[in-house]
Write a protein that holds these residues in place. Sequence first.
Motif, PDB file in Angstrom:
ATOM      1  N   UNK A   1       0.821  -1.210   0.000  1.00  0.00           N
ATOM      2  CA  UNK A   1       0.000   0.000   0.000  1.00  0.00           C
ATOM      3  C   UNK A   1       0.855   1.260   0.000  1.00  0.00           C
ATOM      4  N   UNK A   2       1.915   1.258   0.802  1.00  0.00           N
ATOM      5  CA  UNK A   2       2.806   2.422   0.835  1.00  0.00           C
ATOM      6  C   UNK A   2       3.433   2.667  -0.533  1.00  0.00           C
ATOM      7  N   UNK A   3       3.868   1.598  -1.189  1.00  0.00           N
ATOM      8  CA  UNK A   3       4.474   1.735  -2.518  1.00  0.00           C
ATOM      9  C   UNK A   3       3.460   2.295  -3.520  1.00  0.00           C
ATOM     10  N   UNK A   4       2.213   1.820  -3.441  1.00  0.00           N
ATOM     11  CA  UNK A   4       1.181   2.314  -4.349  1.00  0.00           C
ATOM     12  C   UNK A   4       0.868   3.782  -4.095  1.00  0.00           C
ATOM     13  N   UNK A   5       0.825   4.179  -2.811  1.00  0.00           N
ATOM     14  CA  UNK A   5       0.569   5.580  -2.483  1.00  0.00           C
ATOM     15  C   UNK A   5       1.702   6.480  -2.975  1.00  0.00           C
ATOM     16  N   UNK A   6       2.933   6.045  -2.764  1.00  0.00           N
ATOM     17  CA  UNK A   6       4.066   6.846  -3.232  1.00  0.00           C
ATOM     18  C   UNK A   6       4.065   6.965  -4.753  1.00  0.00           C
ATOM     19  N   UNK A   7       3.710   5.896  -5.431  1.00  0.00           N
ATOM     20  CA  UNK A   7       3.637   5.955  -6.890  1.00  0.00           C
ATOM     21  C   UNK A   7       2.546   6.928  -7.315  1.00  0.00           C
ATOM     22  N   UNK A   8       1.401   6.885  -6.656  1.00  0.00           N
ATOM     23  CA  UNK A   8       0.313   7.789  -6.986  1.00  0.00           C
ATOM     24  C   UNK A   8       0.660   9.244  -6.727  1.00  0.00           C
TER      25      UNK A   8
ATOM     26  N   UNK B   1       8.022   8.058  -5.665  1.00  0.00           N
ATOM     27  CA  UNK B   1       8.675   6.751  -5.547  1.00  0.00           C
ATOM     28  C   UNK B   1      10.112   6.923  -5.060  1.00  0.00           C
ATOM     29  N   UNK B   2      10.779   7.960  -5.548  1.00  0.00           N
ATOM     30  CA  UNK B   2      12.107   8.316  -5.062  1.00  0.00           C
ATOM     31  C   UNK B   2      11.923   9.595  -4.261  1.00  0.00           C
ATOM     32  N   UNK B   3      12.143   9.490  -2.965  1.00  0.00           N
ATOM     33  CA  UNK B   3      11.943  10.648  -2.096  1.00  0.00           C
ATOM     34  C   UNK B   3      13.056  11.659  -2.307  1.00  0.00           C
ATOM     35  N   UNK B   4      12.745  12.938  -2.193  1.00  0.00           N
ATOM     36  CA  UNK B   4      13.792  13.951  -2.345  1.00  0.00           C
ATOM     37  C   UNK B   4      14.806  13.865  -1.215  1.00  0.00           C
ATOM     38  N   UNK B   5      16.000  14.352  -1.486  1.00  0.00           N
ATOM     39  CA  UNK B   5      17.065  14.322  -0.466  1.00  0.00           C
ATOM     40  C   UNK B   5      16.664  15.190   0.713  1.00  0.00           C
TER      41      UNK B   5
END
Length: 89
Positions: free
Chosen positions: A63-70, A74-78
Motif C-alpha cells: 500500500x505504501x508503494x502504491x501511495x508513493x507511486x500515486x 517513488x524516489x523521495x527527495x534528499x
Amino acid sequence: MMNRTSRCLIPVALLFASAFCQAQQSDLCQGDYYTEEQGAAKLEALAKRMNSVRDWQQHTDSLRAQLRKGMELEVLPARTPLNPRYRNK
C-alpha cells in the motif's frame, strides 16, 4: 457592434468558467472507490486472507508503494539539514 460593457464581461465570464472547470477536475474521490458497505465487505475479505503479522506487513508495504507511486514520490527527495534558529521576541 458590441458595447464596452459586454467586451469587459466576456473575459470575466470566461475566467470564472475556467476556474469552475478546474475546481470540478480536482475532486478528492476520483477513480474507483467504495460505498461504506462495499468497503466493509472488502476489509472483511482482506482480513480472512491475512493470517499472520508478516502478511499484514507485506500488505502495508504494498500500500505504501502504491501511495508513493500515486503521489509521484517513488524516489523521495534528499533530506536537507534542519538548522532551527531560536530567538527571543
